[in-house]
Structures are given as structure tokens and as C-alpha cells.
Design an enzyme around this catalytic site. Structure first.
Site, short mmCIF file in Angstrom:
data_model
loop_
_atom_site.label_atom_id
_atom_site.label_comp_id
_atom_site.label_asym_id
_atom_site.label_seq_id
_atom_site.Cartn_x
_atom_site.Cartn_y
_atom_site.Cartn_z
N LYS A 67 0.81 -1.23 0.00
CA LYS A 67 0.00 0.00 0.00
C LYS A 67 0.84 1.28 0.00
O LYS A 67 0.47 2.26 -0.64
CB LYS A 67 -0.96 0.01 1.20
CG LYS A 67 -2.06 -1.03 1.11
CD LYS A 67 -3.02 -0.91 2.29
CE LYS A 67 -4.12 -1.96 2.19
NZ LYS A 67 -5.15 -1.78 3.20
N ASP A 104 -10.21 2.38 2.58
CA ASP A 104 -10.33 1.75 3.90
C ASP A 104 -11.04 2.70 4.87
O ASP A 104 -11.84 2.27 5.71
CB ASP A 104 -8.95 1.38 4.46
CG ASP A 104 -8.33 0.20 3.72
OD1 ASP A 104 -9.08 -0.73 3.35
OD2 ASP A 104 -7.11 0.21 3.53
N ALA A 159 5.03 4.81 21.84
CA ALA A 159 4.38 6.12 21.92
C ALA A 159 4.64 6.98 20.69
O ALA A 159 3.75 7.68 20.21
CB ALA A 159 4.83 6.84 23.18
N ALA A 160 5.86 6.93 20.13
CA ALA A 160 6.20 7.80 19.00
C ALA A 160 5.30 7.52 17.80
O ALA A 160 4.91 8.43 17.07
CB ALA A 160 7.67 7.61 18.62
N GLY A 244 -14.95 -6.64 11.98
CA GLY A 244 -14.08 -6.16 10.92
C GLY A 244 -14.50 -6.54 9.51
O GLY A 244 -14.00 -5.97 8.54
O1 SKM Z 1 -7.77 -2.43 1.78
C1 SKM Z 1 -8.18 -3.76 1.57
C2 SKM Z 1 -7.79 -4.21 0.18
O2 SKM Z 1 -8.43 -3.39 -0.77
C3 SKM Z 1 -8.20 -5.65 -0.06
C4 SKM Z 1 -7.95 -6.55 1.08
C5 SKM Z 1 -8.03 -8.00 0.85
O3 SKM Z 1 -8.33 -8.41 -0.27
O4 SKM Z 1 -7.79 -8.77 1.79
C6 SKM Z 1 -7.73 -6.08 2.35
C7 SKM Z 1 -7.56 -4.63 2.65
O5 SKM Z 1 -6.17 -4.35 2.73
#
Ligand code: SKM
Length: 280
Positions: A67, A104, A159-160, A244
Site C-alpha cells: 500500500k 479503507d 508512543a512515537a 471487521g
Molecule cells: O484495503 C483492503 C484491500 O483493498 C483488499 C484486502 C483484501 O483483499 O484482503 C484487504 C484490505 O487491505
């Protein structure tokens, strides 16, 4: 035109449920497109991105560990992706330029809208407490700031790192020492776990939820298992527990719309399908 194609790229990628999600929507909308799972090693990722305009793909999702690299490689960034410093959605424009977005953050918030109602940012006076300071925390803190929270605390063992993530929400973000959690919880309207604690094979997150006020909600970004010990403890206290999986489903929506031209819905049927896959 040609059959629309999109992908999810990561390393590893076998665990990804994105092909199932997008495949469900392609069938639902009767679109003759494809959504492919691609395992690309970090060393090969820059060439993969540079080759996209000639690949036939309209774009795709990007997951761990790519990412931040994707963020650095794209031609244009949405303001949200720029703020977060990470890209999870690539769109190849007709002129061949690659746009990077981060879905996200809105995905997390859209799931809260769906499960808690649109007034969730007001809980306990608009205070959220985010546990962890990794990539997911960055996205969620930016998302919370966009939705008008009044205070966002970030607590992390280091912490940082908490300071750096809190700084993504100027004026409302603040780092919190882990030892100060019990003092902060009575003023927390939304508690969010963004660490991997509670995931299958990991120890549970050890936070005593009893100081949370009666109006609080608890969210976890972990979806395997669907009900973490944190969420089970929230339910025992009578607090709304947000899992989640919803974030994963909702973050997929903007990409699908950009690549395939139809806005898909996160329905109970889709969710049930992914839940069954996770259980199987
Ligand atoms: O942000 C998402 C990503 O677009 C797809 C994904 C997945 O396929 O497991 C998980 C997340 O990182």
C-alpha cells in the site's frame, strides 16, 4: 469494449476474500467482467504498477505489503489517500494515468453508518479511542476526522508511532499512553481495535471494557474470527459490537464502481456468503 478486468494484488494473497466479494457483485449485476487474485513480490511491484496502462486491467485493489509503495508510484492521489499515505485502490484512467485512492477509511465509516446509524460520531460527545498505530489506524483516524469527531485518541505500545498517527487528525488527534487507557475509557464513545491482537493465532487484546460509558460502541478490524474476545466482552456489557468484516466489504464498493460502472450494495446475502467462506 473489452471485458472489464480488475485485480487484488498482495504478497501473500491466498487469504484475500476480495475475489469472492467482487465475483458476487459481477454476477449480481450481470457484468461479464473478471476480478483476479495476483501474488506479486515487493521487488516486482514497481514494474507491475508501471505496466498497468498496457495490461488490460482497469485497476485493482492493493493490500499488504504494497500500500505504501503504491502510494509512491501512482500519477495522482485522492486527497484522502494523500492524507493517509497509503493506497488500496488503483484506477487506470482512459489516458493511461494511474489514480490512487484509499477506501479503507470510508469503508470503516460506512460500516458504522450501516450498523450504528449515521449519528455514531456523536457518541459520548464525539470521542473515539483508536488502539494501534499501523496502516489501518492511519486510515481510520483520517476517516474519523472526516466524519467530524471532536477528539480522537491514539494509543500504542510505542508512543512515537501513536504521535505520528494522531497528527493525521490535526486539532483533534492526541496520543495516549497505554497505561492511561483506564482513565480515558470513561470518556470514550467509540473504541476501535486496529491491532492484530485477537486474530486467529494471536493473543487476545487485554483491555478491560468496564470503564466504558453506557453509550459507547466497540469496533474491531479483525474478521477472523468474526467475533473476537474484545467484541464478545462488549456484547456481554450490552454495548454494540462492530466486526471487521463490514470494513472489508464496504472498502470494496468504490473500486467496483470505478472499474465496472455500477454501484454495488453490501447486502446481508453478500455478508452471509463471506461468513460461510470464513467458516469453511
Ligand atoms: O484495503 C483492503 C484491500 O483493498 C483488499 C484486502 C483484501 O483483499 O484482503 C484487504 C484490505 O487491505
Amino acid at each position: 469494449g473489452a471485458t472489464p478486468r480488475a485485480f487484488v494484488v498482495g504478497h501473500p494473497i491466498a487469504h484475500s476474500r476480495s475475489p469472492l466479494i467482487h465475483g458476487h457483485w459481477l454476477a449480481e449485476h450481470g457484468i461479464p467482467g473478471s476480478y483476479e487474485r495476483l501474488d506479486v513480490r515487493p521487488a516486482a511491484f514497481p514494474d507491475f504498477v508501471r505496466g498497468l496502462p498496457d495490461s488490460g486491467f482497469r485497476g485493482g485493489n492493493v493490500t499488504i505489503p504494497h500500500k505504501e509503495t503504491a502510494f509512491a508510484l501512482v500519477d495522482t492521489l485522492t486527497p484522502r489517500a494523500r492524507a493517509i499515505g497509503a493506497v488500496n485502490t488503483l484506477v487506470v484512467a482512459p489516458d493511461g494515468r494511474i489514480r490512487g485512492d484509499n477506501t479503507d477509511a470510508p469503508g470503516f465509516c460506512a460500516h458504522l453508518d450501516q450498523t450504528l446509524g449515521a449519528a455514531w460520531p456523536d457518541r459520548a460527545g464525539g470521542t473515539a479511542l483508536v488502539l494501534g498505530a499501523g496502516g489501518a489506524a492511519r486510515a481510520i483516524v483520517v476517516g474519523l476526522a472526516e466524519r467530524g469527531l471532536r477528539r480522537v485518541w491514539v494509543a500504542n505500545r510505542t508512543a512515537a508511532r501513536a504521535e505520528a498517527v494522531a497528527a493525521l487528525a490535526p486539532g483533534i488527534g492526541a496520543a495516549l499512553a497505554w497505561d492511561d487507557l483506564p482513565a480515558a475509557l470513561p470518556r470514550t464513545g467509540l473504541l476501535v481495535n486496529t491491532t492484530s491482537l485477537g486474530m486467529k493465532g494471536q493473543p487476545p487484546l487485554a483491555v478491560d471494557l468496564s470503564p466504558l460509558p453506557a453509550g459507547a460502541a466497540v469496533a474491531d478490524i479483525v474478521y477472523a474470527p468474526l467475533e473476537t474476545e474484545l467484541l464478545a466482552a462488549a456484547r456481554r456489557r450490552g454495548l454494540p459490537a462492530v466486526d471487521g468484516l463490514g470494513m472489508l466489504l464496504h472498502q470494496a464498493v468504490p473500486g467496483f464502481e470505478a472499474w465496472f460502472g455500477a454501484r454495488p450494495a453490501v447486502t446481508p446475502e453478500l455478508r452471509a456468503r463471506i461468513v460461510a467462506d470464513l467458516a469453511g
